[in-house]
Write a protein that holds these residues in place. Structure first.
Motif, PDB file in Angstrom:
ATOM      1  N   HIS A 262      39.551  31.996  44.693  1.00 10.92           N
ATOM      2  CA  HIS A 262      40.808  33.107  44.625  1.00 10.92           C
ATOM      3  C   HIS A 262      41.633  33.369  45.423  1.00 10.92           C
ATOM      4  O   HIS A 262      42.352  32.325  46.264  1.00 10.92           O
ATOM      5  CB  HIS A 262      40.120  34.387  44.845  1.00 10.92           C
TER       6      HIS A 262
ATOM      7  N   GLU B 233      45.385  35.887  45.385  1.00  9.00           N
ATOM      8  CA  GLU B 233      45.698  37.963  45.036  1.00  9.00           C
ATOM      9  C   GLU B 233      47.474  37.540  44.681  1.00  9.00           C
ATOM     10  O   GLU B 233      48.058  37.406  45.707  1.00  9.00           O
ATOM     11  CB  GLU B 233      45.096  38.635  45.706  1.00  9.00           C
TER      12      GLU B 233
ATOM     13  N   PHE C  37      48.654  43.166  43.961  1.00  9.60           N
ATOM     14  CA  PHE C  37      47.134  43.777  44.452  1.00  9.60           C
ATOM     15  C   PHE C  37      47.402  43.860  45.915  1.00  9.60           C
ATOM     16  O   PHE C  37      46.790  44.348  45.952  1.00  9.60           O
ATOM     17  CB  PHE C  37      46.407  41.796  43.616  1.00  9.60           C
TER      18      PHE C  37
ATOM     19  N   LEU D 115      32.976  43.681  44.951  1.00 12.30           N
ATOM     20  CA  LEU D 115      33.115  42.728  45.221  1.00 12.30           C
ATOM     21  C   LEU D 115      32.317  41.666  45.318  1.00 12.30           C
ATOM     22  O   LEU D 115      32.110  40.820  44.915  1.00 12.30           O
ATOM     23  CB  LEU D 115      34.308  42.404  46.158  1.00 12.30           C
TER      24      LEU D 115
ATOM     25  N   ALA E   9      40.191  47.531  39.008  1.00  7.42           N
ATOM     26  CA  ALA E   9      41.054  45.785  39.154  1.00  7.42           C
ATOM     27  C   ALA E   9      41.144  45.512  37.679  1.00  7.42           C
ATOM     28  O   ALA E   9      40.603  44.795  37.422  1.00  7.42           O
ATOM     29  CB  ALA E   9      40.108  45.454  40.696  1.00  7.42           C
ATOM     30  N   THR E  10      42.234  43.804  37.837  1.00  9.73           N
ATOM     31  CA  THR E  10      42.098  43.579  37.454  1.00  9.73           C
ATOM     32  C   THR E  10      42.318  42.014  37.639  1.00  9.73           C
ATOM     33  O   THR E  10      43.432  41.916  38.640  1.00  9.73           O
ATOM     34  CB  THR E  10      43.664  43.685  36.296  1.00  9.73           C
ATOM     35  N   PHE E  11      42.118  41.013  36.548  1.00  6.67           N
ATOM     36  CA  PHE E  11      42.377  39.506  37.173  1.00  6.67           C
ATOM     37  C   PHE E  11      42.432  38.645  35.741  1.00  6.67           C
ATOM     38  O   PHE E  11      42.290  39.198  34.997  1.00  6.67           O
ATOM     39  CB  PHE E  11      41.154  39.581  38.153  1.00  6.67           C
TER      40      PHE E  11
ATOM     41  N   TRP F 255      43.419  38.522  41.838  1.00  5.41           N
ATOM     42  CA  TRP F 255      44.050  39.212  41.644  1.00  5.41           C
ATOM     43  C   TRP F 255      44.920  39.390  40.823  1.00  5.41           C
ATOM     44  O   TRP F 255      46.290  39.821  41.651  1.00  5.41           O
ATOM     45  CB  TRP F 255      43.302  39.653  42.586  1.00  5.41           C
ATOM     46  N   ARG F 256      45.458  40.974  39.774  1.00  3.28           N
ATOM     47  CA  ARG F 256      46.542  40.980  39.579  1.00  3.28           C
ATOM     48  C   ARG F 256      46.817  42.399  40.181  1.00  3.28           C
ATOM     49  O   ARG F 256      47.973  42.561  40.520  1.00  3.28           O
ATOM     50  CB  ARG F 256      46.466  40.953  38.176  1.00  3.28           C
TER      51      ARG F 256
ATOM     52  N   ILE G 259      44.692  46.890  41.685  1.00  2.00           N
ATOM     53  CA  ILE G 259      43.554  47.561  41.990  1.00  2.00           C
ATOM     54  C   ILE G 259      44.204  48.481  42.322  1.00  2.00           C
ATOM     55  O   ILE G 259      45.080  49.219  41.979  1.00  2.00           O
ATOM     56  CB  ILE G 259      42.688  46.819  43.671  1.00  2.00           C
TER      57      ILE G 259
END
Length: 97
Positions: free
Chosen positions: A4, A6, A10, A29, A68-70, A85-86, A88
């Motif tokens: 991952h 961020e 984010f 998560l 949360a967007t991803f 991760w974009r 939250i």
């Protein structure tokens, strides 16, 4: 376990969450991480592609208010997903630029 990264946004938004919001995200998560490599997410996470947003996904928790967007990116580990991760926060993240 997926790899991952961020986005800076984010990280700023995560740092702005209160203690309880962070706790609830971390709890969601753990489930997300267990499911990510298969792409088969448990229903409680409500993971789905976002309408009108090519390649962007959403995860919700905490009675539908935590969000949360991803997106997915190339993974440095073959066979593992790479999550970017974009955003939250709450539903308000969709209204702010």
């Amino acid at each position: 376990m997926p790899t991952h990264e961020e986005d800076e946004r984010f990280i700023r938004e995560f740092n702005g969450l209160n203690r309880e919001e962070k706790r609830l995200f971390r709890k969601a998560l753990r489930d997300f991480i267990e499911d990510a490599d298969t792409g088969e997410f448990r229903g409680s996470l409500r993971v789905h592609p976002m309408k009108g947003q090519q390649g962007l996904w959403e995860m919700t928790w905490d009675g539908n208010d935590g969000r949360a967007t991803f997106s997915y990116g190339p993974s440095p580990i073959p066979g593992k997903r790479h999550v970017i991760w974009r955003r939250i926060g709450t539903h308000r993240i969709y209204k702010s630029k």
